[in-house]
Design a protein around this motif. Sequence first.
Motif, short mmCIF file in Angstrom:
data_model
loop_
_atom_site.label_atom_id
_atom_site.label_comp_id
_atom_site.label_asym_id
_atom_site.label_seq_id
_atom_site.Cartn_x
_atom_site.Cartn_y
_atom_site.Cartn_z
N MET A 195 0.85 -1.20 0.00
CA MET A 195 0.00 0.00 0.00
C MET A 195 0.89 1.25 0.00
O MET A 195 1.79 1.36 0.83
CB MET A 195 -0.89 -0.01 1.25
CG MET A 195 -1.94 1.09 1.30
SD MET A 195 -3.30 0.79 0.14
CE MET A 195 -4.04 -0.68 0.85
N ARG A 249 -0.77 6.28 5.73
CA ARG A 249 -1.03 5.22 4.76
C ARG A 249 -2.28 5.58 3.96
O ARG A 249 -3.31 5.91 4.55
CB ARG A 249 -1.20 3.88 5.46
CG ARG A 249 -1.34 2.70 4.51
CD ARG A 249 -0.99 1.39 5.21
NE ARG A 249 -1.86 1.12 6.32
CZ ARG A 249 -2.95 0.32 6.24
NH1 ARG A 249 -3.27 -0.24 5.09
NH2 ARG A 249 -3.69 0.10 7.30
N VAL A 259 -5.46 4.71 1.78
CA VAL A 259 -6.39 3.59 1.58
C VAL A 259 -7.41 4.00 0.53
O VAL A 259 -8.10 5.01 0.69
CB VAL A 259 -7.09 3.21 2.90
CG1 VAL A 259 -8.20 2.19 2.66
CG2 VAL A 259 -6.08 2.67 3.91
N GLN A 260 -7.51 3.22 -0.52
CA GLN A 260 -8.41 3.55 -1.63
C GLN A 260 -9.74 2.80 -1.59
O GLN A 260 -10.70 3.19 -2.25
CB GLN A 260 -7.72 3.24 -2.97
CG GLN A 260 -6.42 3.98 -3.19
CD GLN A 260 -6.64 5.42 -3.61
OE1 GLN A 260 -7.76 5.89 -3.75
NE2 GLN A 260 -5.54 6.15 -3.79
N SER A 261 -9.81 1.74 -0.81
CA SER A 261 -10.97 0.85 -0.86
C SER A 261 -11.94 1.05 0.32
O SER A 261 -11.50 1.17 1.47
CB SER A 261 -10.51 -0.61 -0.87
OG SER A 261 -11.62 -1.49 -0.77
N ARG A 262 -13.21 1.03 0.01
CA ARG A 262 -14.23 1.07 1.06
C ARG A 262 -14.27 -0.23 1.85
O ARG A 262 -14.86 -0.28 2.93
CB ARG A 262 -15.61 1.32 0.45
CG ARG A 262 -15.72 2.63 -0.32
CD ARG A 262 -17.14 2.86 -0.78
NE ARG A 262 -17.23 4.07 -1.61
CZ ARG A 262 -18.36 4.68 -1.92
NH1 ARG A 262 -19.51 4.19 -1.48
NH2 ARG A 262 -18.36 5.76 -2.67
N GLN A 263 -13.69 -1.27 1.30
CA GLN A 263 -13.71 -2.58 1.94
C GLN A 263 -12.51 -2.82 2.85
O GLN A 263 -12.37 -3.91 3.42
CB GLN A 263 -13.78 -3.68 0.87
CG GLN A 263 -14.99 -3.57 -0.04
CD GLN A 263 -16.29 -3.47 0.73
OE1 GLN A 263 -16.54 -4.25 1.65
NE2 GLN A 263 -17.14 -2.51 0.36
N ASN A 264 -11.67 -1.82 3.01
CA ASN A 264 -10.55 -1.93 3.95
C ASN A 264 -11.10 -2.23 5.35
O ASN A 264 -12.13 -1.69 5.76
CB ASN A 264 -9.77 -0.63 3.96
CG ASN A 264 -8.69 -0.60 5.01
OD1 ASN A 264 -8.96 -0.20 6.14
ND2 ASN A 264 -7.48 -1.02 4.66
N ARG A 278 -10.19 -1.47 8.38
CA ARG A 278 -10.31 -0.34 9.29
C ARG A 278 -11.46 0.57 8.89
O ARG A 278 -12.19 1.08 9.73
CB ARG A 278 -8.99 0.46 9.32
CG ARG A 278 -7.87 -0.25 10.03
CD ARG A 278 -8.06 -0.16 11.55
NE ARG A 278 -6.88 -0.66 12.23
CZ ARG A 278 -6.71 -1.92 12.59
NH1 ARG A 278 -7.64 -2.82 12.30
NH2 ARG A 278 -5.62 -2.30 13.23
N LYS A 291 -14.15 -0.31 7.27
CA LYS A 291 -15.39 -1.03 7.58
C LYS A 291 -15.70 -0.94 9.08
O LYS A 291 -16.85 -0.81 9.49
CB LYS A 291 -15.29 -2.48 7.14
CG LYS A 291 -15.30 -2.64 5.61
CD LYS A 291 -14.97 -4.06 5.19
CE LYS A 291 -16.09 -5.03 5.56
NZ LYS A 291 -15.80 -6.39 5.03
N LEU A 338 -4.69 6.91 8.52
CA LEU A 338 -5.07 6.49 7.18
C LEU A 338 -5.67 7.67 6.43
O LEU A 338 -6.50 8.40 6.98
CB LEU A 338 -6.09 5.36 7.24
CG LEU A 338 -5.71 4.10 8.03
CD1 LEU A 338 -6.83 3.06 7.93
CD2 LEU A 338 -4.40 3.52 7.52
N LEU A 372 -8.02 8.79 3.33
CA LEU A 372 -9.08 8.21 2.50
C LEU A 372 -9.52 9.22 1.46
O LEU A 372 -9.73 10.40 1.78
CB LEU A 372 -10.29 7.82 3.36
CG LEU A 372 -10.04 7.04 4.65
CD1 LEU A 372 -11.37 6.76 5.34
CD2 LEU A 372 -9.29 5.75 4.36
#
Length: 271
Positions: A1, A12, A14-19, A21, A23, A83, A85
């Motif tokens: 990442m 860090r 994070v590009q995904s909604r499914q990460n 943390r 969630k 993170l 986002l």
Amino acid sequence: MPTTLYRARLIRIVQSRQNARVKELRAAFARSARTELGLLAIEGSRLLQEAISCHLQFATVFVQTGSEALLDSLAIPENTEVLALPPQVFASAVNTESPQGIAALVQPPAFTLDQVLGGAQPLLLVAAGVQDPGNLGTIIRSAEAFGATGYVTLPGTVNPDNQKTLRASAGSIFRLPGITVCEDHLFHELKQRKIRTLAAVASRGASPAQHDLTRPSALIVGNEGGGIPDEILRRADARVTIPMPGAVESLNAAIAASILLYEAARQRSNP
């Protein structure tokens, strides 16, 4: 990442909604309650600053990309996971219509009944069926402002961890000892400790000035529409009614609680 360095802090992306943390943050906001690990979701610089001032433990801080400058004004503990986002991912995780750009998962304080009821001259606020989260948050804020030693929420009252309650308390909920207990346990402990209970009612109670609030006292405020349940009214030592010369039937629960707390503070500052 991929990562980026911002003002000497490793962030860090994070590009995904499914990460995992993300969630976890989304679930905490959606439930308006603590996570399975006991973490609380908070949003906005002001509430994060209050959490920092109260030395709460931070699990993860989430910042919306483009809003990283918000980190400059916050003394977030070192080694805290941060993170970043994208706006759409951040917005999907928080529950406000206008996201404030920064949020966190924190470990809230854990208070005991002894802490809530302790002290030489206890002054408690008891919420019996208060259902509006903004009212409860305002009540907790007023309780701290006017020197209450703690607050108690009885079953049927909105969860103090509700997001609107947290925001309305403006950080008081992190500092003022509070606990949720059942009615029987509370009244047993109040009787054992000789703490007098005063039930706030719309009529037929003595005015606050007629009660000696310098004594150990518990002020009970009820539901916004129905007031204090009958079974709790019967157990209270006395009833208190705020005099109102105007043509209104009753006061908002938070306003009533604030007036009673102010009167207690006034008496205690001029015994």
